[in-house]
Structure formats: C-alpha cells, structure tokens
Write an enzyme that holds these catalytic residues in place. Structure first.
Site, PDB file in Angstrom:
ATOM      1  N   GLU A 146      44.842  22.642   7.099  1.00  0.00           N
ATOM      2  CA  GLU A 146      43.778  22.919   6.133  1.00  0.00           C
ATOM      3  C   GLU A 146      42.894  24.033   6.664  1.00  0.00           C
ATOM      4  O   GLU A 146      42.811  24.266   7.876  1.00  0.00           O
ATOM      5  CB  GLU A 146      42.955  21.649   5.873  1.00  0.00           C
ATOM      6  CG  GLU A 146      42.375  20.980   7.116  1.00  0.00           C
ATOM      7  CD  GLU A 146      41.065  21.589   7.594  1.00  0.00           C
ATOM      8  OE1 GLU A 146      40.440  22.332   6.810  1.00  0.00           O
ATOM      9  OE2 GLU A 146      40.687  21.345   8.748  1.00  0.00           O
ATOM     10  N   ARG A 149      36.030  25.427   4.430  1.00  0.00           N
ATOM     11  CA  ARG A 149      34.706  25.859   4.848  1.00  0.00           C
ATOM     12  C   ARG A 149      33.689  24.880   4.278  1.00  0.00           C
ATOM     13  O   ARG A 149      33.768  24.529   3.092  1.00  0.00           O
ATOM     14  CB  ARG A 149      34.399  27.258   4.314  1.00  0.00           C
ATOM     15  CG  ARG A 149      35.308  28.355   4.814  1.00  0.00           C
ATOM     16  CD  ARG A 149      35.093  29.630   4.003  1.00  0.00           C
ATOM     17  NE  ARG A 149      35.468  29.431   2.597  1.00  0.00           N
ATOM     18  CZ  ARG A 149      35.125  30.256   1.607  1.00  0.00           C
ATOM     19  NH1 ARG A 149      34.380  31.318   1.865  1.00  0.00           N
ATOM     20  NH2 ARG A 149      35.516  30.012   0.367  1.00  0.00           N
ATOM     21  N   GLU A 150      32.754  24.452   5.117  1.00  0.00           N
ATOM     22  CA  GLU A 150      31.717  23.558   4.609  1.00  0.00           C
ATOM     23  C   GLU A 150      30.951  24.261   3.488  1.00  0.00           C
ATOM     24  O   GLU A 150      30.568  25.416   3.608  1.00  0.00           O
ATOM     25  CB  GLU A 150      30.757  23.170   5.738  1.00  0.00           C
ATOM     26  CG  GLU A 150      31.374  22.225   6.748  1.00  0.00           C
ATOM     27  CD  GLU A 150      30.363  21.734   7.772  1.00  0.00           C
ATOM     28  OE1 GLU A 150      29.156  21.788   7.485  1.00  0.00           O
ATOM     29  OE2 GLU A 150      30.792  21.310   8.853  1.00  0.00           O
ATOM     30  N   ASN A 209      40.381  29.400  14.210  1.00  0.00           N
ATOM     31  CA  ASN A 209      39.072  28.945  14.674  1.00  0.00           C
ATOM     32  C   ASN A 209      38.671  29.626  15.981  1.00  0.00           C
ATOM     33  O   ASN A 209      37.495  29.922  16.205  1.00  0.00           O
ATOM     34  CB  ASN A 209      39.069  27.427  14.844  1.00  0.00           C
ATOM     35  CG  ASN A 209      38.877  26.708  13.520  1.00  0.00           C
ATOM     36  OD1 ASN A 209      38.647  27.339  12.492  1.00  0.00           O
ATOM     37  ND2 ASN A 209      38.971  25.389  13.535  1.00  0.00           N
ATOM     38  N   PHE A 250      30.853  36.490   9.852  1.00  0.00           N
ATOM     39  CA  PHE A 250      30.839  35.799  11.145  1.00  0.00           C
ATOM     40  C   PHE A 250      30.321  36.709  12.260  1.00  0.00           C
ATOM     41  O   PHE A 250      30.646  36.521  13.425  1.00  0.00           O
ATOM     42  CB  PHE A 250      32.230  35.255  11.505  1.00  0.00           C
ATOM     43  CG  PHE A 250      32.507  33.890  10.922  1.00  0.00           C
ATOM     44  CD1 PHE A 250      32.625  32.785  11.740  1.00  0.00           C
ATOM     45  CD2 PHE A 250      32.611  33.715   9.558  1.00  0.00           C
ATOM     46  CE1 PHE A 250      32.857  31.529  11.203  1.00  0.00           C
ATOM     47  CE2 PHE A 250      32.846  32.474   9.013  1.00  0.00           C
ATOM     48  CZ  PHE A 250      32.965  31.369   9.839  1.00  0.00           C
ATOM     49  N   GLY A 254      22.545  34.484  16.615  1.00  0.00           N
ATOM     50  CA  GLY A 254      21.661  33.353  16.382  1.00  0.00           C
ATOM     51  C   GLY A 254      21.899  32.255  17.385  1.00  0.00           C
ATOM     52  O   GLY A 254      22.194  32.503  18.551  1.00  0.00           O
ATOM     53  N   GLY A 258      28.422  25.564  15.656  1.00  0.00           N
ATOM     54  CA  GLY A 258      28.431  24.119  15.891  1.00  0.00           C
ATOM     55  C   GLY A 258      29.417  23.484  14.939  1.00  0.00           C
ATOM     56  O   GLY A 258      30.497  24.017  14.713  1.00  0.00           O
ATOM     57  N   CYS A 261      34.312  21.426  14.005  1.00  0.00           N
ATOM     58  CA  CYS A 261      35.609  22.042  14.285  1.00  0.00           C
ATOM     59  C   CYS A 261      35.602  23.023  15.460  1.00  0.00           C
ATOM     60  O   CYS A 261      36.321  22.823  16.434  1.00  0.00           O
ATOM     61  CB  CYS A 261      36.130  22.759  13.037  1.00  0.00           C
ATOM     62  SG  CYS A 261      36.669  21.648  11.723  1.00  0.00           S
TER      63      CYS A 261
END
Length: 316
Positions: A146, A149-150, A209, A250, A254, A258, A261
């Site tokens: 999968e 994205r949140e 990732n 991306f 900052g 977190g 994943c």
C-alpha cells in the site's frame, strides 16, 4: 468478489471500506472487540477524511461487515493482510508477530485456491516464507503493498498512482488475473500496474519511505547549515525544488518526520539489510534517522533560547 481484510487498524479499515465502495463484498476481521464494535457502528477509531462516509455507505449497502471471528473469512476469494509491523521492543527490526498470526488464522479457515494478498510493510524475504506455508494448504500468496498518505487514504486506495503485484513465477498468471479482478474499476481508469517478483514488491514500500525520509532529513541538514550562515532554508528549498529532478514536495525544513511509518520502516530496513550482509548499502539511513531525532531537540532548544532559558510560566 468476496474479500476479507485481516487487521482493521488504519490500513485495514480504509482498505475494507474502499473495496466495498468498488462493489465487492468485504468482511473486515480483527481481534480487538472494541474496535470492531465501533467500525460496525460506522465509527472509525481514528480520524481520516472521508472514511466515515465510505464506511457508512458500505455498511448500509450490506457489502461491508466486521467480525472478530476468523471463520467468517471462509468464503472469501482474496484475503488481504493489513496488520501492523511495529518496531520490535529493544531492537531495530520489524515485529512480525501480527503478520504471522494473521497468516495462520487465514490458513486455518481459507478455502483451497484462494489468494492471500499481503499489504503490510514487511522485511524482504517474508513473502517467500509465507508462500511456502500457504502452499501446504493449497492457498496462493502475493504481495500487494500500500502507498497511503494520511489525509488522503481513501483517494490513495481507490485512485492510486500505481498498483504493484509481487507474485511467484509458478502462479504469476493466476495471481495477476485475480488481483486484476479486484482492482478492475481502478485499472479501467488507466492506473499503472507493475507485476514484479515478491522481493521487489516487498522492497517498493520501504525503498519509497526511505527516499522520502532522506529527502526530509536532507533539507533539515541544510537548515542546520543555513542557521549558521544566515541563509534562508525556505528560499533554498524553493530554489532547488524548481529542478524537476529534485521537486519541491517533502522538502520542508522543520521538526522532521514522525508518524507510524517512516521512523520504524527505515530502522527495519536497516536491520534487514544487516541480516542480509548488506548493511553498508543503507548505512546512510542511520544518519537520516539521527538528523531527524536531532531536529526535535533543536526545536526545543529554539523555544528555550527565545525565552532566555526561562520557559516556566510561558505558553508556547
């Protein structure tokens, strides 16, 4: 088609509801009774935009049900594994307890000829091991990672930027045809589909990732240099982001990354590479992790410094 989804956390609940929205009959199974009760009532145990509506539509149509009884998966043609693979306690690698338990439960009840499709993020080599286990019950296994994205999980499930099937040579055509049937509506829209071997499919998610984590830590490393030179890291990101080979996404300095994943995945990937005798190939990920952890402390230091070391009584 009749589908089952094992594990009804973030990944599993979204996948189950989304598959029902595509017209499939889906049962979501989890051992957590409280979680299943909430989902069956149309109440997700976490926030994800659009999920409530898709969940309630699936329940109202009768195509979507939830259960704590693994026997309810018996009639399914495809069984999706969507359980978590957290970081092992006291170690860097992935904890495979839940994936192993889900596979055992499926094989206890699945009908011969059905297909297990793994979606969980696992160490490379997991699918080969589970394929041998599934074969003893006449069940096939593929890996179908999968890329959620949140905040966009529903869209990323029903309208993904790509589909990846990790299959074996022995059952390549049959597995591909089965997954094509599951995703027929998505494929009709022209979504790219890549059919690979199992190790490639397992690596796709952790490689993606790792790349994203590296990009975030890179711009944060540039922020550290910018702080001592007087450069503006946001303008720096804008400038290099115009290069289409780099891109602007991306690339925001900052507090770092977190979530559930990126941190665990890069650590598990590093641990697996070391097991394979190739730790040096991903040694840079340790620095990516170190930069990320350092940024958290840097934010705290900035706050403390802004109040001349006296933060008590201030609201930040």
């Amino acid at each position: 088609m009749q589908l089952s989804v094992i594990g009804c956390g973030y990944l599993g609940a979204v996948h189950a509801a989304s598959m029902a929205s595509l017209g499939h009959t889906v049962v979501g199974i989890d051992v957590d009774e409280a979680k299943i009760a909430k989902l069956a009532a149309g109440e997700p145990p976490f926030h994800e935009p659009g999920l409530v509506e898709v969940l309630k539509d699936g329940l109202a149509s009768g195509r979507l049900t939830f259960s704590t009884d693994y026997a309810d998966l018996a009639d399914a043609e495809v069984h999706f594994i969507g359980v978590g693979t957290p970081q092992r306690s006291g170690a860097q690698g992935a904890d495979m307890t839940y994936v192993n338990a889900a596979t055992d439960a499926i094989l206890e009840h699945a009908k011969p000829g059905s297909l297990i499709a793994g979606k969980s993020t696992v160490p490379v080599g997991t699918a080969a091991r589970l394929t041998e286990l599934a074969a003893t019950k006449g069940v096939r296994l593929a890996w179908n990672p999968e890329f959620l994205r949140e905040g966009f999980a529903i869209k990323d499930t029903v309208d993904p930027d790509r589909l990846v099937y990790g299959v074996t040579d022995a059952t390549r055509d049959e597995d591909t045809a089965t997954l094509d049937a599951v995703y027929a509506t998505i494929l009709e829209r022209g979504t790219p589909r890549l059919v690979t071997n199992q190790p490639t499919a397992e690596l796709v998610k952790v490689a993606a990732n790792s790349f994203l984590a590296t990009k975030i830590s890179f711009i944060n490393a540039m922020a550290e240099i910018s702080e001592v030179t007087g450069a503006d890291v946001t303008q720096l990101a804008d400038a290099i982001g115009h290069d289409e080979r780099i891109g602007r996404k991306f690339l925001n300095a900052g507090v770092g990354f977190g979530g559930g994943c990126l941190p665990k995945d890069i650590r598990a990937f590093t641990a697996r590479a070391e097991e394979l005798g190739k730790g040096e190939s991903v040694a840079f990920l340790k620095q990516v992790d170190e930069i990320n952890l350092r940024r958290r402390q840097r934010v705290v230091d900035l706050v403390v410094d802004s109040f001349d070391g006296q933060v008590y009584g201030h609201r930040v």
